[in-house]
Design a protein around this motif. Structure first.
Motif: not given
Length: 205
Positions: A85-88, A38-45, A47-56
């Motif tokens: 879609n972009s996250v997918f 979860i830590k790895t995926v969240f951090k990568k996301l 970095i790629e999508f810095p202005y997007t709300n993300i919950c993992v």
């Protein structure tokens, strides 16, 4: 009176469970496990999508509350609807088993041999999340509402198992019922959830 209540809360004699609602005892905050995945995926996301709300979060955290323990889990990645879609496609580059809002048929057909499957879904606005060491993840209020509202992803947590989960969650942790019902309202399930809680409230009295 307000000052006295505040003082009792601060001293752990009362715990707040909603607007104007209290119960006796110190607050028992729920903190889900944050795995290295979860830590790895969240951090990568981020970095790629810095202005997007993300919950993992991982559905394996539900095992703490369940009687029957499933051996297959979903890592849920919730993000703004515009970026699902972009996250997918981004996760498909680094993970094999990734689905976006799958149906029961899709999960049964393609998901038999994977222990962990990534599921991408749009996050509901004003969903109650919490930040743990820089990782945005689920609160217990969100978790309970999601189980109640989604019988596809949480098919293993339905029926009697859901009653067990709610009972154990209410017994072990402080549940902010106002927050939970506000989120259920966002998912258009407030009245149904309220009735469900009332019908099983005797399980934790």
């Amino acid at each position: 009176m307000n000052w006295r209540i505040y003082d009792l809360v601060q001293n752990g004699i009362l715990q707040r469970i909603g607007r104007g609602k209290f119960t006796i005892g110190e607050e028992k905050k729920y903190t889900p496990e944050i795995s290295s995945t979860i830590k790895t995926v969240f951090k990568k996301l981020k970095i790629e999508f810095p202005y997007t709300n993300i919950c993992v979060w991982n559905t394996s955290v539900l095992n703490e509350f369940m009687q029957h323990q499933p051996n297959h889990f979903f890592i849920l990645v919730e993000t703004d609807k515009e970026t699902t879609n972009s996250v997918f496609y981004f996760l498909r580059e680094i993970k094999k088993s990734v689905f976006i809002e799958p149906t029961n048929d899709i999960l049964e057909k393609y998901n038999l041999n994977e222990r962990e499957t990534f599921i991408i879904k749009p996050i509901i606005s004003e969903a109650p999340t919490q930040n743990i060491n820089g990782i945005e993840t689920v609160t217990i209020e969100k978790m309970l509402v999601d189980i109640f509202c989604d019988d596809v992803i949480f098919s293993a947590q339905q029926g009697g198992e859901m009653r067990t989960i709610f009972k154990n969650a209410f017994e072990k942790y402080t549940i902010n019922q106002s927050k939970m019902l506000r989120y259920a309202d966002r998912r258009r399930k407030k009245e149904e959830l309220n009735q469900f809680i009332k019908t099983i409230s005797n399980l934790w009295q």
